[in-house]
Design a protein around this motif. Sequence first.
Motif, short mmCIF file in Angstrom:
data_model
loop_
_atom_site.label_atom_id
_atom_site.label_comp_id
_atom_site.label_asym_id
_atom_site.label_seq_id
_atom_site.Cartn_x
_atom_site.Cartn_y
_atom_site.Cartn_z
N ALA A 143 8.50 -7.43 3.58
CA ALA A 143 8.20 -6.00 3.46
C ALA A 143 9.16 -5.19 4.33
CB ALA A 143 6.75 -5.73 3.86
N LEU B 217 8.84 -4.14 -2.84
CA LEU B 217 7.53 -3.74 -2.31
C LEU B 217 6.45 -3.85 -3.38
CD1 LEU B 217 8.52 -0.71 -0.06
CD2 LEU B 217 7.67 -2.94 0.69
N LEU B 218 6.78 -3.47 -4.62
CA LEU B 218 5.80 -3.62 -5.71
C LEU B 218 5.46 -5.08 -5.96
CD1 LEU B 218 6.99 -0.92 -8.29
CD2 LEU B 218 4.95 -0.87 -6.84
N TYR C 43 1.65 -9.41 -5.55
CA TYR C 43 1.33 -10.77 -5.09
C TYR C 43 0.10 -10.74 -4.20
CZ TYR C 43 1.81 -15.27 -2.77
OH TYR C 43 1.57 -16.52 -2.27
N TYR C 44 0.01 -9.76 -3.32
CA TYR C 44 -1.13 -9.64 -2.41
C TYR C 44 -2.41 -9.38 -3.20
CZ TYR C 44 -3.93 -8.08 1.55
OH TYR C 44 -4.91 -7.95 2.50
N ILE C 45 -2.34 -8.50 -4.20
CA ILE C 45 -3.53 -8.20 -5.01
C ILE C 45 -3.97 -9.42 -5.81
CG2 ILE C 45 -4.34 -6.84 -6.99
CD1 ILE C 45 -2.69 -4.49 -5.84
N LEU D 225 5.57 -7.49 -3.75
CA LEU D 225 4.74 -7.94 -2.63
C LEU D 225 3.30 -7.44 -2.77
CD1 LEU D 225 7.03 -7.55 0.50
CD2 LEU D 225 6.09 -9.64 -0.43
N ILE D 226 3.14 -6.20 -3.15
CA ILE D 226 1.79 -5.64 -3.33
C ILE D 226 1.09 -6.35 -4.48
CG2 ILE D 226 0.52 -3.56 -4.02
CD1 ILE D 226 2.69 -1.96 -2.44
#
Length: 187
Positions: free
Chosen positions: A149, A175-176, A181-183, A178-179
């Motif tokens: 990030a 960033l999208l 993947y996190y979700i 990563l977000i």
Amino acid sequence: MTNPRKKIILNEILFWKQNKLLPEHYCDFLAALYAEGADVEELDPVHHKQAVLPSEKRKMYLLIVGICIAIIALLSIYFTISSLTFVLSVIVGIAALILFITAFRMAQKNNLFTPIFHLLAAILLFSMSIRIYTTYFNGNNIALFCLIAANCGVWLWSGIKMKLLYYTVSGVLGLLALIGYYIINLL
């Protein structure tokens, strides 16, 4: 006009003629004008490869190829030698900083090789982040998430600050991803 200056100008005119940058009759006229009425063949031999523009391009290509080879060698050493992680991280960080500064200066002159220096600096910065993660935070996914990030944030900030579309898009997409993947991992 001195002979070396004449020779440079005549080399440039010959380069223009051979690469069809100007019509042939214009180049002939300019060559006769700068030769001061003398036949171009009577002067010192001129050759289109001695022109300034191709010489500068060759030097720049060689410089970029040399830098790319040096960076590949540095990265191969960086990821194979585990005992000098801190020293090599400092060297890679300094190299990335130098490449960023060089790219910024070249961007002000509208040089076509600027994206190459930006790309090489971004690769070094990302490689340094991954090496720091594998050395100090191996297995800690939150640290990896934060380092990636941070890289994407630097790319996004650089893209906005220097008006570079490829950095802005890379930062936003990173960033999208990563977000996303996190979700997905939360579900």
